[in-house]
Design a protein around this motif. Structure first.
Motif, mmCIF file in Angstrom:
data_model
loop_
_atom_site.group_PDB
_atom_site.id
_atom_site.type_symbol
_atom_site.label_atom_id
_atom_site.label_comp_id
_atom_site.label_asym_id
_atom_site.label_seq_id
_atom_site.Cartn_x
_atom_site.Cartn_y
_atom_site.Cartn_z
ATOM 1 N N ARG A 185 0.830 -1.201 0.000
ATOM 2 C CA ARG A 185 0.000 0.000 0.000
ATOM 3 C C ARG A 185 0.861 1.245 0.000
ATOM 4 O O ARG A 185 1.934 1.277 0.583
ATOM 5 N N HIS A 186 0.335 2.264 -0.663
ATOM 6 C CA HIS A 186 0.981 3.569 -0.712
ATOM 7 C C HIS A 186 -0.022 4.624 -0.254
ATOM 8 O O HIS A 186 -1.238 4.409 -0.308
ATOM 9 N N ALA A 187 0.476 5.763 0.134
ATOM 10 C CA ALA A 187 -0.399 6.862 0.544
ATOM 11 C C ALA A 187 -1.305 7.306 -0.594
ATOM 12 O O ALA A 187 -2.410 7.803 -0.367
ATOM 13 N N SER A 188 -0.874 7.109 -1.835
ATOM 14 C CA SER A 188 -1.669 7.540 -2.988
ATOM 15 C C SER A 188 -2.803 6.573 -3.332
ATOM 16 O O SER A 188 -3.692 6.923 -4.110
ATOM 17 N N HIS A 189 -2.807 5.385 -2.784
ATOM 18 C CA HIS A 189 -3.800 4.383 -3.171
ATOM 19 C C HIS A 189 -5.249 4.836 -2.967
ATOM 20 O O HIS A 189 -6.080 4.566 -3.841
ATOM 21 N N PRO A 190 -5.602 5.517 -1.872
ATOM 22 C CA PRO A 190 -6.997 5.982 -1.759
ATOM 23 C C PRO A 190 -7.400 6.922 -2.905
ATOM 24 O O PRO A 190 -8.529 6.842 -3.406
ATOM 25 N N LYS A 191 -6.479 7.778 -3.351
ATOM 26 C CA LYS A 191 -6.786 8.665 -4.480
ATOM 27 C C LYS A 191 -6.923 7.862 -5.773
ATOM 28 O O LYS A 191 -7.776 8.163 -6.599
ATOM 29 N N VAL A 192 -6.094 6.854 -5.934
ATOM 30 C CA VAL A 192 -6.185 6.004 -7.119
ATOM 31 C C VAL A 192 -7.520 5.269 -7.127
ATOM 32 O O VAL A 192 -8.207 5.208 -8.152
ATOM 33 N N VAL A 193 -7.916 4.742 -5.989
ATOM 34 C CA VAL A 193 -9.203 4.052 -5.884
ATOM 35 C C VAL A 193 -10.347 5.016 -6.212
ATOM 36 O O VAL A 193 -11.277 4.663 -6.939
ATOM 37 N N SER A 194 -10.253 6.235 -5.722
ATOM 38 C CA SER A 194 -11.275 7.239 -6.012
ATOM 39 C C SER A 194 -11.382 7.506 -7.511
ATOM 40 O O SER A 194 -12.476 7.586 -8.073
ATOM 41 N N ARG B 141 -6.528 6.659 -17.171
ATOM 42 C CA ARG B 141 -5.159 7.098 -17.451
ATOM 43 C C ARG B 141 -4.575 7.842 -16.251
ATOM 44 O O ARG B 141 -3.435 7.603 -15.846
ATOM 45 N N ASN B 142 -5.368 8.729 -15.650
ATOM 46 C CA ASN B 142 -4.890 9.487 -14.494
ATOM 47 C C ASN B 142 -4.603 8.570 -13.306
ATOM 48 O O ASN B 142 -3.612 8.761 -12.588
ATOM 49 N N ALA B 143 -5.450 7.577 -13.088
ATOM 50 C CA ALA B 143 -5.226 6.627 -11.995
ATOM 51 C C ALA B 143 -3.956 5.825 -12.242
ATOM 52 O O ALA B 143 -3.143 5.630 -11.333
ATOM 53 N N LYS B 144 -3.767 5.372 -13.468
ATOM 54 C CA LYS B 144 -2.583 4.592 -13.811
ATOM 55 C C LYS B 144 -1.312 5.418 -13.623
ATOM 56 O O LYS B 144 -0.343 4.950 -13.025
ATOM 57 N N GLN B 145 -1.322 6.647 -14.095
ATOM 58 C CA GLN B 145 -0.144 7.496 -13.961
ATOM 59 C C GLN B 145 0.174 7.777 -12.494
ATOM 60 O O GLN B 145 1.341 7.734 -12.094
ATOM 61 N N ALA B 146 -0.848 8.049 -11.697
ATOM 62 C CA ALA B 146 -0.623 8.315 -10.273
ATOM 63 C C ALA B 146 -0.010 7.094 -9.589
ATOM 64 O O ALA B 146 0.933 7.211 -8.801
ATOM 65 N N LEU B 147 -0.524 5.915 -9.897
ATOM 66 C CA LEU B 147 -0.012 4.682 -9.301
ATOM 67 C C LEU B 147 1.438 4.438 -9.707
ATOM 68 O O LEU B 147 2.306 4.164 -8.859
ATOM 69 N N ILE B 148 1.735 4.564 -10.980
ATOM 70 C CA ILE B 148 3.086 4.301 -11.473
ATOM 71 C C ILE B 148 4.078 5.334 -10.949
ATOM 72 O O ILE B 148 5.174 4.997 -10.496
ATOM 73 N N HIS B 149 3.703 6.605 -10.982
ATOM 74 C CA HIS B 149 4.610 7.640 -10.484
ATOM 75 C C HIS B 149 4.895 7.453 -8.997
ATOM 76 O O HIS B 149 6.031 7.617 -8.549
ATOM 77 N N ASP B 150 3.867 7.098 -8.234
ATOM 78 C CA ASP B 150 4.068 6.864 -6.804
ATOM 79 C C ASP B 150 5.011 5.679 -6.590
ATOM 80 O O ASP B 150 5.900 5.723 -5.736
ATOM 81 N N HIS B 151 4.816 4.639 -7.367
ATOM 82 C CA HIS B 151 5.698 3.474 -7.251
ATOM 83 C C HIS B 151 7.139 3.868 -7.568
ATOM 84 O O HIS B 151 8.071 3.479 -6.859
ATOM 85 N N MET B 152 7.318 4.636 -8.622
ATOM 86 C CA MET B 152 8.662 5.058 -9.009
ATOM 87 C C MET B 152 9.297 5.934 -7.927
ATOM 88 O O MET B 152 10.491 5.827 -7.666
ATOM 89 N N ASP B 153 8.511 6.773 -7.286
ATOM 90 C CA ASP B 153 9.021 7.665 -6.247
ATOM 91 C C ASP B 153 9.358 6.940 -4.946
ATOM 92 O O ASP B 153 10.285 7.320 -4.240
ATOM 93 N N HIS B 154 8.598 5.900 -4.610
ATOM 94 C CA HIS B 154 8.726 5.317 -3.281
ATOM 95 C C HIS B 154 9.232 3.872 -3.231
ATOM 96 O O HIS B 154 9.568 3.386 -2.159
#
Length: 83
Positions: free
Chosen positions: A6-15, A52-65
């Motif tokens: 889990r990442h902090a961004s996951h709730p936003k991705v789910v939304s 697309r926005n959900a996918k990008q947020a998930l991938i960018h978060d993964h790359m960052d963390h």
């Protein structure tokens, strides 16, 4: 059993994905109701954008963390192809 990933961004991705799900349900209803194709296409564009926005947020978060320099270069290459 392994720990959930889990990442902090996951709730936003789910939304964002739930928003896409709502748009997709609207598309199905619009087609079943015989709505104009231009309206359906516009709603489909909203579905694509939300996903697309959900996918990008998930991938960018993964790359960052989750990636650590040269050690994870192969994983970076693998995940970046989905951008």
């Amino acid at each position: 059993m392994t720990e959930p990933h889990r990442h902090a961004s996951h709730p936003k991705v789910v939304s964002r994905l739930k928003r896409a799900e709502g748009h997709l349900r609207a598309v199905v209803s619009m087609i079943e109701e015989g709505r104009p194709c231009v309206d359906v296409a516009q709603q489909l564009q909203a579905v694509e954008s939300a996903i697309r926005n959900a996918k990008q947020a998930l991938i960018h978060d993964h790359m960052d963390h989750c990636l650590d320099g040269d050690h994870d270069r192969d994983e970076l290459k693998a995940i970046s192809r989905y951008l």
